[in-house]
Design a protein around this motif. Sequence first.
Motif, PDB file in Angstrom:
ATOM      1  N   CYS A  52     -16.638   5.264  15.704  1.00 31.00           N
ATOM      2  CA  CYS A  52     -15.335   5.578  16.302  1.00 31.00           C
ATOM      3  C   CYS A  52     -14.253   4.571  15.927  1.00 31.00           C
ATOM      4  CB  CYS A  52     -15.428   5.688  17.830  1.00 31.00           C
ATOM      5  SG  CYS A  52     -16.671   6.864  18.422  1.00 31.00           S
ATOM      6  N   GLU A  53     -14.465   3.843  14.832  1.00 28.49           N
ATOM      7  CA  GLU A  53     -13.427   2.946  14.330  1.00 28.49           C
ATOM      8  C   GLU A  53     -12.432   3.699  13.457  1.00 28.49           C
ATOM      9  OE1 GLU A  53     -13.005  -1.129  11.640  1.00 28.49           O
ATOM     10  OE2 GLU A  53     -14.966  -0.494  12.376  1.00 28.49           O
ATOM     11  N   LEU A  54     -12.911   4.725  12.758  1.00 28.24           N
ATOM     12  CA  LEU A  54     -12.061   5.588  11.946  1.00 28.24           C
ATOM     13  C   LEU A  54     -12.191   7.023  12.440  1.00 28.24           C
ATOM     14  CD1 LEU A  54     -12.833   4.251   8.344  1.00 28.24           C
ATOM     15  CD2 LEU A  54     -10.833   3.740   9.756  1.00 28.24           C
ATOM     16  N   TYR A  55     -11.168   7.819  12.161  1.00 28.32           N
ATOM     17  CA  TYR A  55     -11.158   9.215  12.601  1.00 28.32           C
ATOM     18  C   TYR A  55     -10.832  10.124  11.422  1.00 28.32           C
ATOM     19  CZ  TYR A  55     -11.230   7.325  17.303  1.00 28.32           C
ATOM     20  OH  TYR A  55     -11.603   6.645  18.441  1.00 28.32           O
ATOM     21  N   PRO A  56     -11.244  11.378  11.499  1.00 32.93           N
ATOM     22  CA  PRO A  56     -10.974  12.308  10.397  1.00 32.93           C
ATOM     23  C   PRO A  56      -9.491  12.475  10.138  1.00 32.93           C
ATOM     24  CG  PRO A  56     -12.616  13.221  11.901  1.00 32.93           C
ATOM     25  CD  PRO A  56     -12.046  12.008  12.569  1.00 32.93           C
ATOM     26  N   ALA A  57      -9.171  12.747   8.883  1.00 32.80           N
ATOM     27  CA  ALA A  57      -7.793  13.048   8.522  1.00 32.80           C
ATOM     28  C   ALA A  57      -7.371  14.375   9.148  1.00 32.80           C
ATOM     29  CB  ALA A  57      -7.663  13.115   7.004  1.00 32.80           C
ATOM     30  N   ILE A  58      -6.099  14.491   9.458  1.00 27.85           N
ATOM     31  CA  ILE A  58      -5.575  15.736  10.025  1.00 27.85           C
ATOM     32  C   ILE A  58      -5.578  16.811   8.941  1.00 27.85           C
ATOM     33  CG2 ILE A  58      -3.568  16.841  11.070  1.00 27.85           C
ATOM     34  CD1 ILE A  58      -2.798  14.097  12.183  1.00 27.85           C
ATOM     35  N   PRO A  59      -6.222  17.937   9.205  1.00 32.83           N
ATOM     36  CA  PRO A  59      -6.325  18.958   8.154  1.00 32.83           C
ATOM     37  C   PRO A  59      -5.029  19.739   7.977  1.00 32.83           C
ATOM     38  CG  PRO A  59      -7.328  19.751  10.177  1.00 32.83           C
ATOM     39  CD  PRO A  59      -6.913  18.325  10.440  1.00 32.83           C
ATOM     40  N   GLY A  60      -4.895  20.368   6.823  1.00 33.42           N
ATOM     41  CA  GLY A  60      -3.775  21.274   6.599  1.00 33.42           C
ATOM     42  C   GLY A  60      -3.947  22.562   7.379  1.00 33.42           C
ATOM     43  N   LEU A  61      -2.909  23.388   7.377  1.00 35.64           N
ATOM     44  CA  LEU A  61      -2.944  24.614   8.171  1.00 35.64           C
ATOM     45  C   LEU A  61      -4.052  25.564   7.738  1.00 35.64           C
ATOM     46  CD1 LEU A  61       0.888  25.353   8.461  1.00 35.64           C
ATOM     47  CD2 LEU A  61      -0.626  24.338  10.190  1.00 35.64           C
ATOM     48  N   ASP A  62      -4.404  25.558   6.479  1.00 32.52           N
ATOM     49  CA  ASP A  62      -5.412  26.479   5.980  1.00 32.52           C
ATOM     50  C   ASP A  62      -6.797  25.851   5.869  1.00 32.52           C
ATOM     51  OD1 ASP A  62      -4.668  24.746   4.016  1.00 32.52           O
ATOM     52  OD2 ASP A  62      -4.798  26.218   2.374  1.00 32.52           O
ATOM     53  N   GLN A  63      -6.972  24.639   6.455  1.00 33.78           N
ATOM     54  CA  GLN A  63      -8.255  23.947   6.375  1.00 33.78           C
ATOM     55  C   GLN A  63      -8.976  23.990   7.716  1.00 33.78           C
ATOM     56  OE1 GLN A  63      -6.665  20.136   5.006  1.00 33.78           O
ATOM     57  NE2 GLN A  63      -7.600  20.481   3.005  1.00 33.78           N
ATOM     58  N   PRO A  64     -10.324  23.997   7.696  1.00 30.84           N
ATOM     59  CA  PRO A  64     -11.066  24.033   8.954  1.00 30.84           C
ATOM     60  C   PRO A  64     -10.888  22.745   9.746  1.00 30.84           C
ATOM     61  CG  PRO A  64     -12.560  23.708   7.109  1.00 30.84           C
ATOM     62  CD  PRO A  64     -11.222  24.016   6.516  1.00 30.84           C
ATOM     63  N   ARG A  65     -10.974  22.866  11.039  1.00 24.54           N
ATOM     64  CA  ARG A  65     -10.791  21.718  11.935  1.00 24.54           C
ATOM     65  C   ARG A  65     -12.015  20.803  11.867  1.00 24.54           C
ATOM     66  NH1 ARG A  65      -9.294  22.084  18.409  1.00 24.54           N
ATOM     67  NH2 ARG A  65      -9.184  19.821  18.790  1.00 24.54           N
ATOM     68  N   PRO A  66     -11.822  19.486  11.730  1.00 29.47           N
ATOM     69  CA  PRO A  66     -12.974  18.580  11.666  1.00 29.47           C
ATOM     70  C   PRO A  66     -13.590  18.364  13.044  1.00 29.47           C
ATOM     71  CG  PRO A  66     -10.948  17.318  11.599  1.00 29.47           C
ATOM     72  CD  PRO A  66     -10.547  18.771  11.549  1.00 29.47           C
ATOM     73  N   GLU A  67     -14.860  17.988  13.045  1.00 27.47           N
ATOM     74  CA  GLU A  67     -15.573  17.680  14.288  1.00 27.47           C
ATOM     75  C   GLU A  67     -16.416  16.437  14.083  1.00 27.47           C
ATOM     76  OE1 GLU A  67     -19.177  19.368  17.169  1.00 27.47           O
ATOM     77  OE2 GLU A  67     -18.359  20.624  15.560  1.00 27.47           O
ATOM     78  N   VAL A  68     -16.319  15.504  15.006  1.00 31.44           N
ATOM     79  CA  VAL A  68     -17.218  14.355  15.066  1.00 31.44           C
ATOM     80  C   VAL A  68     -17.651  14.201  16.508  1.00 31.44           C
ATOM     81  CG1 VAL A  68     -17.523  11.879  14.735  1.00 31.44           C
ATOM     82  CG2 VAL A  68     -16.069  13.159  13.160  1.00 31.44           C
TER      83      VAL A  68
END
Length: 280
Positions: A58-74
Amino acid sequence: MTSEPAQHPFLKMANVNVALGDRNVLHDINLTIQTGEHVAILGANGCGKSTLIRTMTCELYPAIPGLDQPRPEVSLFGHSRWDLTELRKHFGVVSDSHPGLYSTSRAPDTAGSSTGRTTGLNAVIAGFFSASTLWPNLIVTDEMRQRATEALERIHASHLINHLVGEMSAGEKRRILIARALAHRPQQLLLDEPSNALDLAAQRDLRESLRGLIADGVGLILVTHHLNDIPPEIERVILMQKGRIVADGPREQLLTAPVLSDLLGTEVRIGEQDGWLHSW
């Protein structure tokens, strides 16, 4: 938290990309590790292992996806958000790159420093406070002392209880770091390059300690680029290259000379003795 962590996978990552500055370092990571599972993560220097660890912790987080990209999950143990103090009760990390949360201070271990004057037992107890030493304002309970003593016994390091950290060898300090993580009685333990800076005798002692932890039921995630760090009991291997997971499967399929030669871009030869692999 309302549910028991053991009811959920230790880790679930889906559609994860991680950027450092303007550069993507992890690409499309999809990974699930069950609670209590034993896994080795291998790759050359710069392959993204350290960034993957920092995302797990939890030191780094996923990049914010573009509108046409799937939402990341951690998620860890079924939850996407954790209070880090609570997380340490379930997930122990031994990594030189995470001194603030999970290991001892990187201040010089000289006899005159606060860390150097700290005994092995007190260094482990200080882990309950994410501190490098037992400062006067910290309140230590009998349970903390008992757990710290048990953790040192668990990795055959009781002889370090009264030794000063500043006078310990690299191998002895590594045992103290592991005991700090184990004092919380975590279900999952992550070790990042555990044999770095250790001589051959210390490496052998450490590896036997890891086998003992596996036998005790502690889930182990071992991140390394040294084949001979991997205990025979670890059956799942994940290979990383250029920020991607390029293989995930049984050790007998992935820890082979052709696979590792391709992964590392150089000829690799492998030998085996008593279940342990070594490469040259």
